[in-house]
Design a protein around this motif. Sequence first.
Motif, short mmCIF file in Angstrom:
data_model
loop_
_atom_site.label_atom_id
_atom_site.label_comp_id
_atom_site.label_asym_id
_atom_site.label_seq_id
_atom_site.Cartn_x
_atom_site.Cartn_y
_atom_site.Cartn_z
N LYS A 1 3.34 -3.77 -14.22
CA LYS A 1 3.02 -2.55 -13.46
C LYS A 1 3.63 -2.60 -12.06
CE LYS A 1 -1.42 -1.45 -15.52
NZ LYS A 1 -2.87 -1.48 -15.26
N ILE A 2 3.48 -3.75 -11.41
CA ILE A 2 3.96 -3.83 -10.03
C ILE A 2 5.48 -3.75 -9.99
CG2 ILE A 2 4.24 -6.32 -9.59
CD1 ILE A 2 2.14 -4.07 -7.35
N ARG A 3 6.14 -4.27 -11.02
CA ARG A 3 7.60 -4.15 -11.10
C ARG A 3 8.01 -2.69 -11.14
NH1 ARG A 3 9.07 -8.74 -14.56
NH2 ARG A 3 9.46 -10.40 -13.08
N LYS A 4 7.27 -1.92 -11.94
CA LYS A 4 7.58 -0.50 -12.06
C LYS A 4 7.41 0.20 -10.72
CE LYS A 4 5.76 0.88 -16.35
NZ LYS A 4 4.82 1.79 -16.97
N VAL A 5 6.29 -0.13 -10.05
CA VAL A 5 6.01 0.47 -8.75
C VAL A 5 7.12 0.13 -7.76
CG1 VAL A 5 4.46 0.41 -6.75
CG2 VAL A 5 3.51 0.50 -9.05
N MET A 6 7.52 -1.14 -7.72
CA MET A 6 8.55 -1.55 -6.77
C MET A 6 9.90 -0.93 -7.09
SD MET A 6 7.66 -5.45 -5.76
CE MET A 6 6.17 -5.75 -4.78
N GLY A 7 10.19 -0.86 -8.38
CA GLY A 7 11.46 -0.26 -8.79
C GLY A 7 11.52 1.21 -8.42
N PHE A 8 10.39 1.88 -8.51
CA PHE A 8 10.34 3.31 -8.21
C PHE A 8 10.29 3.56 -6.70
CE2 PHE A 8 8.05 7.23 -7.34
CZ PHE A 8 8.73 8.14 -8.13
N SER A 9 9.41 2.87 -6.02
CA SER A 9 9.15 3.16 -4.61
C SER A 9 10.07 2.40 -3.66
CB SER A 9 7.70 2.82 -4.25
OG SER A 9 6.82 3.59 -5.01
N GLY A 10 10.59 1.27 -4.09
CA GLY A 10 11.45 0.47 -3.21
C GLY A 10 12.54 1.31 -2.55
N PRO A 11 13.38 1.97 -3.37
CA PRO A 11 14.46 2.77 -2.78
C PRO A 11 13.94 3.91 -1.91
CG PRO A 11 14.79 2.46 -5.14
CD PRO A 11 13.41 1.95 -4.81
N ARG A 12 12.78 4.44 -2.22
CA ARG A 12 12.22 5.56 -1.44
C ARG A 12 11.65 5.12 -0.10
NH1 ARG A 12 12.12 6.65 -6.59
NH2 ARG A 12 12.43 8.78 -7.28
N LEU A 13 11.38 3.83 0.03
CA LEU A 13 10.84 3.31 1.29
C LEU A 13 11.79 3.52 2.45
CD1 LEU A 13 9.12 -0.12 0.73
CD2 LEU A 13 8.15 1.92 1.73
N ILE B 1 0.84 -1.20 0.00
CA ILE B 1 0.00 0.00 0.00
C ILE B 1 0.87 1.25 0.00
CG2 ILE B 1 -1.65 1.35 1.39
CD1 ILE B 1 -2.77 -1.43 2.36
N VAL B 2 1.88 1.25 0.85
CA VAL B 2 2.78 2.41 0.93
C VAL B 2 3.48 2.63 -0.41
CG1 VAL B 2 4.86 3.33 2.03
CG2 VAL B 2 3.13 2.19 3.41
N MET B 3 3.96 1.54 -1.01
CA MET B 3 4.69 1.68 -2.27
C MET B 3 3.82 2.23 -3.39
SD MET B 3 7.76 -0.84 -2.52
CE MET B 3 7.18 -2.41 -2.96
N ILE B 4 2.61 1.73 -3.47
CA ILE B 4 1.72 2.21 -4.53
C ILE B 4 1.34 3.66 -4.29
CG2 ILE B 4 -0.55 1.90 -5.63
CD1 ILE B 4 -0.17 -1.07 -5.46
N LYS B 5 1.17 4.03 -3.03
CA LYS B 5 0.84 5.42 -2.72
C LYS B 5 1.97 6.37 -3.11
CE LYS B 5 -2.69 5.33 0.83
NZ LYS B 5 -2.93 5.26 2.29
N ILE B 6 3.18 5.97 -2.79
CA ILE B 6 4.34 6.81 -3.14
C ILE B 6 4.40 6.96 -4.66
CG2 ILE B 6 6.86 6.96 -3.19
CD1 ILE B 6 6.87 5.36 -0.54
N TYR B 7 4.27 5.84 -5.33
CA TYR B 7 4.35 5.84 -6.79
C TYR B 7 3.29 6.74 -7.42
CZ TYR B 7 4.43 3.93 -11.54
OH TYR B 7 4.50 3.78 -12.90
N CYS B 8 2.08 6.59 -6.94
CA CYS B 8 0.98 7.36 -7.53
C CYS B 8 1.14 8.85 -7.23
CB CYS B 8 -0.36 6.85 -6.99
SG CYS B 8 -1.76 7.52 -7.89
N ARG B 9 1.55 9.18 -6.02
CA ARG B 9 1.69 10.59 -5.67
C ARG B 9 2.77 11.25 -6.54
NH1 ARG B 9 2.67 11.50 0.51
NH2 ARG B 9 2.90 9.35 0.02
N LYS B 10 3.87 10.54 -6.75
CA LYS B 10 4.97 11.14 -7.51
C LYS B 10 4.74 11.07 -9.02
CE LYS B 10 7.80 11.57 -3.88
NZ LYS B 10 8.14 12.86 -3.30
#
Length: 96
Positions: free
Chosen positions: A70-82, A12-21
Amino acid sequence: MRKIDKEKRILIVMIKIYCRKKHRSQDLCEECRALLNYALNRLDHCRYGANKGFCNHCPSPCYNQANQAKIRKVMGFSGPRLIFYHPVMVIRHLLS
Ligand SMILES: [Zn+2]
């Protein structure tokens, strides 16, 4: 906490970060909401249940191709930001 609940929270956190950015959405846009619902649903029906690892190291991923991409993209983007939001242990586990 069960592993699966922990994974849900992270998701949930990862998808939220991704969507917000990426989508400049305050909450979740329709596309991200659909992806989240899909992912949560897959987790609920995960055949590994309580013993599962994180989905990104699953030996038999159950996502369909479009959502997998899609989920790969989300994880690739948000993973480091977590790192800024969650304890290091979680990150290590997730990215190892
Ligand atoms: Zn979005």
